[in-house]
Scaffold this motif. Structure first.
Motif, PDB file in Angstrom:
ATOM      1  N   PRO A  79      71.508  29.157  37.868  1.00 48.32           N
ATOM      2  CA  PRO A  79      72.466  29.480  36.788  1.00 48.32           C
ATOM      3  C   PRO A  79      71.801  30.224  35.637  1.00 48.32           C
ATOM      4  CG  PRO A  79      72.812  27.244  37.572  1.00 48.32           C
ATOM      5  CD  PRO A  79      71.565  27.732  38.244  1.00 48.32           C
ATOM      6  N   GLY A  80      70.568  29.853  35.313  1.00 44.08           N
ATOM      7  CA  GLY A  80      69.866  30.534  34.231  1.00 44.08           C
ATOM      8  C   GLY A  80      69.608  32.002  34.543  1.00 44.08           C
ATOM      9  N   GLU A  81      69.228  32.286  35.772  1.00 42.00           N
ATOM     10  CA  GLU A  81      68.991  33.679  36.172  1.00 42.00           C
ATOM     11  C   GLU A  81      70.280  34.481  36.107  1.00 42.00           C
ATOM     12  OE1 GLU A  81      65.385  33.539  39.415  1.00 42.00           O
ATOM     13  OE2 GLU A  81      67.346  32.784  40.037  1.00 42.00           O
ATOM     14  N   ILE A  82      71.363  33.864  36.553  1.00 45.22           N
ATOM     15  CA  ILE A  82      72.648  34.574  36.550  1.00 45.22           C
ATOM     16  C   ILE A  82      73.106  34.839  35.127  1.00 45.22           C
ATOM     17  CG2 ILE A  82      75.087  34.385  37.190  1.00 45.22           C
ATOM     18  CD1 ILE A  82      74.174  32.692  39.593  1.00 45.22           C
ATOM     19  N   GLU A  83      72.962  33.862  34.250  1.00 49.26           N
ATOM     20  CA  GLU A  83      73.381  34.032  32.858  1.00 49.26           C
ATOM     21  C   GLU A  83      72.578  35.141  32.184  1.00 49.26           C
ATOM     22  OE1 GLU A  83      72.944  30.589  30.464  1.00 49.26           O
ATOM     23  OE2 GLU A  83      73.934  31.462  28.709  1.00 49.26           O
ATOM     24  N   ALA A  84      71.259  35.137  32.392  1.00 49.07           N
ATOM     25  CA  ALA A  84      70.414  36.171  31.786  1.00 49.07           C
ATOM     26  C   ALA A  84      70.798  37.552  32.306  1.00 49.07           C
ATOM     27  CB  ALA A  84      68.945  35.871  32.087  1.00 49.07           C
ATOM     28  N   PHE A  85      71.072  37.632  33.609  1.00 50.03           N
ATOM     29  CA  PHE A  85      71.473  38.912  34.207  1.00 50.03           C
ATOM     30  C   PHE A  85      72.794  39.397  33.617  1.00 50.03           C
ATOM     31  CE2 PHE A  85      74.029  40.981  37.557  1.00 50.03           C
ATOM     32  CZ  PHE A  85      73.257  42.117  37.751  1.00 50.03           C
ATOM     33  N   GLU A  86      73.746  38.485  33.495  1.00 47.74           N
ATOM     34  CA  GLU A  86      75.061  38.885  32.969  1.00 47.74           C
ATOM     35  C   GLU A  86      74.978  39.294  31.509  1.00 47.74           C
ATOM     36  OE1 GLU A  86      77.481  35.509  33.939  1.00 47.74           O
ATOM     37  OE2 GLU A  86      77.981  36.312  35.936  1.00 47.74           O
ATOM     38  N   ASN A  87      74.145  38.610  30.724  1.00 52.37           N
ATOM     39  CA  ASN A  87      73.971  39.004  29.318  1.00 52.37           C
ATOM     40  C   ASN A  87      73.374  40.404  29.210  1.00 52.37           C
ATOM     41  OD1 ASN A  87      75.004  36.601  28.331  1.00 52.37           O
ATOM     42  ND2 ASN A  87      72.996  35.605  28.151  1.00 52.37           N
ATOM     43  N   GLU A  88      72.388  40.642  30.036  1.00 53.38           N
ATOM     44  CA  GLU A  88      71.748  41.966  30.032  1.00 53.38           C
ATOM     45  C   GLU A  88      72.751  43.039  30.442  1.00 53.38           C
ATOM     46  OE1 GLU A  88      68.052  44.095  32.398  1.00 53.38           O
ATOM     47  OE2 GLU A  88      67.971  41.935  32.039  1.00 53.38           O
ATOM     48  N   ALA A  89      73.569  42.727  31.452  1.00 56.00           N
ATOM     49  CA  ALA A  89      74.566  43.692  31.926  1.00 56.00           C
ATOM     50  C   ALA A  89      75.588  43.996  30.834  1.00 56.00           C
ATOM     51  CB  ALA A  89      75.263  43.153  33.175  1.00 56.00           C
ATOM     52  N   ARG A  90      76.010  42.969  30.096  1.00 58.33           N
ATOM     53  CA  ARG A  90      76.989  43.194  29.028  1.00 58.33           C
ATOM     54  C   ARG A  90      76.418  44.088  27.924  1.00 58.33           C
ATOM     55  NH1 ARG A  90      78.919  37.930  30.237  1.00 58.33           N
ATOM     56  NH2 ARG A  90      77.279  36.957  29.006  1.00 58.33           N
ATOM     57  N   GLU A  91      75.153  43.858  27.578  1.00 57.37           N
ATOM     58  CA  GLU A  91      74.532  44.692  26.541  1.00 57.37           C
ATOM     59  C   GLU A  91      74.458  46.149  26.993  1.00 57.37           C
ATOM     60  OE1 GLU A  91      70.760  42.948  25.724  1.00 57.37           O
ATOM     61  OE2 GLU A  91      71.607  41.109  24.870  1.00 57.37           O
ATOM     62  N   LYS A  92      74.087  46.343  28.240  1.00 60.28           N
ATOM     63  CA  LYS A  92      74.020  47.720  28.737  1.00 60.28           C
ATOM     64  C   LYS A  92      75.415  48.333  28.820  1.00 60.28           C
ATOM     65  CE  LYS A  92      70.915  49.067  31.533  1.00 60.28           C
ATOM     66  NZ  LYS A  92      70.025  49.142  32.698  1.00 60.28           N
ATOM     67  N   ALA A  93      76.395  47.512  29.197  1.00 60.31           N
ATOM     68  CA  ALA A  93      77.771  48.009  29.280  1.00 60.31           C
ATOM     69  C   ALA A  93      78.238  48.532  27.932  1.00 60.31           C
ATOM     70  CB  ALA A  93      78.698  46.895  29.763  1.00 60.31           C
ATOM     71  N   ALA A  94      77.897  47.814  26.874  1.00 57.81           N
ATOM     72  CA  ALA A  94      78.322  48.238  25.535  1.00 57.81           C
ATOM     73  C   ALA A  94      77.700  49.585  25.171  1.00 57.81           C
ATOM     74  CB  ALA A  94      77.934  47.177  24.517  1.00 57.81           C
ATOM     75  N   ARG A  95      76.423  49.753  25.497  1.00 56.74           N
ATOM     76  CA  ARG A  95      75.748  51.027  25.188  1.00 56.74           C
ATOM     77  C   ARG A  95      76.352  52.175  25.994  1.00 56.74           C
ATOM     78  NH1 ARG A  95      71.149  47.830  25.930  1.00 56.74           N
ATOM     79  NH2 ARG A  95      70.494  48.990  27.779  1.00 56.74           N
ATOM     80  N   MET A  96      76.571  51.940  27.281  1.00 52.65           N
ATOM     81  CA  MET A  96      77.090  53.008  28.137  1.00 52.65           C
ATOM     82  C   MET A  96      78.547  53.336  27.813  1.00 52.65           C
ATOM     83  SD  MET A  96      74.520  53.946  29.819  1.00 52.65           S
ATOM     84  CE  MET A  96      72.867  53.288  29.988  1.00 52.65           C
ATOM     85  N   ASP A  97      79.324  52.325  27.469  1.00 52.81           N
ATOM     86  CA  ASP A  97      80.717  52.575  27.080  1.00 52.81           C
ATOM     87  C   ASP A  97      80.774  53.469  25.847  1.00 52.81           C
ATOM     88  OD1 ASP A  97      81.771  51.170  29.131  1.00 52.81           O
ATOM     89  OD2 ASP A  97      82.275  49.377  27.979  1.00 52.81           O
ATOM     90  N   ALA A  98      79.933  53.162  24.866  1.00 53.84           N
ATOM     91  CA  ALA A  98      79.916  53.964  23.638  1.00 53.84           C
ATOM     92  C   ALA A  98      79.485  55.401  23.938  1.00 53.84           C
ATOM     93  CB  ALA A  98      78.971  53.324  22.623  1.00 53.84           C
ATOM     94  N   ALA A  99      78.498  55.533  24.809  1.00 51.65           N
ATOM     95  CA  ALA A  99      78.017  56.876  25.153  1.00 51.65           C
ATOM     96  C   ALA A  99      79.087  57.669  25.895  1.00 51.65           C
ATOM     97  CB  ALA A  99      76.757  56.770  26.001  1.00 51.65           C
ATOM     98  N   LEU A 100      79.784  56.996  26.822  1.00 52.66           N
ATOM     99  CA  LEU A 100      80.829  57.693  27.580  1.00 52.66           C
ATOM    100  C   LEU A 100      82.006  58.063  26.684  1.00 52.66           C
ATOM    101  CD1 LEU A 100      81.767  58.808  30.251  1.00 52.66           C
ATOM    102  CD2 LEU A 100      82.677  56.551  30.841  1.00 52.66           C
TER     103      LEU A 100
END
Length: 448
Positions: free
Chosen positions: A230-251
């Motif tokens: 669960p810890g690995e999944i949570e860390a992965f999802e947090n990282e994905a959300r942060e990247k999503a925010a950056r890429m959404d803004a760029a797009l």
């Protein structure tokens, strides 16, 4: 000039795809003989394959069949070399597939696979990496000369037969500007060939990191089989959300620019889901379908995994951009000379690319006599004559249909590959491909 060099250079001749060469088969055989004789003494794995197959000389195209590498050859290193940071051993492994010496690379202080790739590039080894669904990467070596020749080939093949790059367009690439991946390399080449200096735009300058792509792929595999914590999944999802925010803004920012310049002959390439996001913004602005300049060059592909799209997304994208130029080509990371598609939806062969159509097992060379009216289905293999840094022979997992007729329905010379390419089911085939690697990198920005 050698026959091989003559075939490679002929890509620059006017109308190279338009005129027949009655001696092309004989020339390609002579070129294959030439490059094998040279590479056999330079590449350890090729030498071993030739010895095992008893091939001393290329007397016919059949002699090439046992010499074709599987794509898995480029990921044949023990995973422990990566896991334990044995970068010196990775260099030794890469040497077995390379012409140039890899012992000129200093691996002192290398902290991970991205560092290792950077050091290789500093040493003149322009390595491209492609991730697999298991997280294990393929590494393909090139020389700087190979990269330059790929760019030159793209200057002719990309856009054919509709348009040719003239360094006079605004270019928009909805992906990273840097990274050791063939999709990024293709974007860089198209930017150089089509882009107006100072008017080339990438979604992000964050480099694609192979370590991130591999880690994400491995974690997804472990999530699927229930071994991720669960810890690995949570860390992965947090990282994905942060990247999503950056890429959404760029797009979002890039979309405004693309729509504002839609009446110019821009060059735009992105993934299906990204194009759907552009359409969504255009709807809000009241921009109708088909309101782009017919001189625009637009391409789309990938970006559909894990994304909720309407069933008719391809039709919506086609309708939105309208009557623009949509060039298409068939190629892959392992190939330098892509094959452009004509108006009759068939892929044409560059003079420097030898086609080898094989049976399903990959053991027998097929010819026009193996199918009705010379139309034959089989496994695609090839020998790309461009490469100086490694062996250009590969057997693929692609099921293709070749029409061996002397003339394509478009009127140009054949043979041609039909636009019905699929994959052979293959146990252990976790090949994602170049577009899939980019897809994996930015998919977090596309999931809803």
């Amino acid at each position: 000039m050698s026959v091989r060099r003559d075939l490679i250079e002929s890509i620059l001749e006017p109308g190279v795809f338009d005129r027949a060469d009655p001696d092309i088969e004989a020339k390609q055989l002579e070129a294959a003989r030439e490059v094998f004789a040279e590479r056999r003494g330079q590449i350890g794995l090729l030498r071993r394959r030739a010895e095992e197959a008893g091939v001393d000389e290329i007397k016919s195209m059949r002699d090439l069949v046992p010499l074709l590498f599987a794509h898995t050859a480029y990921k044949s290193y023990p995973q422990s070399f990566i896991d334990q940071g044995r970068w010196d051993r990775m260099l030794q492994w890469m040497q077995t597939l390379s012409v140039d010496r890899t012992d000129n690379v200093n691996v002192d202080g290398v902290r991970g696979v991205d560092d290792w790739i950077d050091r290789l590039r500093e040493g003149g080894h322009i390595v491209l990496a492609t991730s697999g669904s298991s997280g294990k990467c393929s590494f393909l070596n090139h020389t700087r000369g190979d990269s330059a020749m790929k760019r030159r080939h793209a200057s002719v093949a990309v856009g054919w037969p509709f348009v040719r790059g003239a360094k006079d367009r605004a270019c928009f690439f909805l992906g990273p500007s840097e990274g050791p991946n063939s999709a990024i390399e293709a974007s860089q080449n198209n930017a150089a060939n089509f882009g107006r200096p100072g008017d080339v735009h990438f979604l992000t300058d964050e480099p694609l990191l192979i370590s991130e792509v591999s880690r994400a792929a491995a974690l997804r595999t472990r999530m699927a089989d229930g071994t991720a914590t669960p810890g690995e999944i949570e860390a992965f999802e947090n990282e994905a959300r942060e990247k999503a925010a950056r890429m959404d803004a760029a797009l979002d920012a890039m979309t405004e620019s693309i729509l504002a310049r839609r009446h110019e002959p821009i060059y735009l390439t992105g993934m299906w889901a990204q194009h759907m996001m552009i359409i969504k913004r255009a709807r809000k602005l009241g921009i109708p379908d088909g309101d782009f300049s017919p001189k625009c060059v637009v391409s789309a592909g990938g970006g559909v995994k894990g994304v909720s799209l309407p069933p008719d997304y391809k039709e919506q994208v086609a309708k939105f951009y309208g009557d623009v130029i949509r060039p298409t080509a068939y190629g892959m990371t392992e190939m330098a000379q892509m094959m452009p598609r004509c108006q009759c939806m068939r892929y044409h062969r560059p003079p420097g690319l030898i086609w080898l159509l094989l049976d399903a097992s990959g053991e027998r060379l097929l010819g026009p006599e193996d199918g009705p009216n010379g139309v034959v289905e089989g496994r695609f293999g090839f020998l790309d004559l461009i490469y100086e840094g490694r062996w250009g022979g590969l057997i693929t997992g692609d099921k293709v249909t070749i029409d061996f007729a002397a003339t394509c329905p478009c009127g140009r010379p054949g043979p041609t590959i039909l636009d019905n390419i699929t994959r052979f089911a293959q146990a252990g085939d976790d090949h994602i491909g170049c577009a899939g690697t980019i897809d994996s990198y930015i998919r977090s920005s596309l999931t809803e």
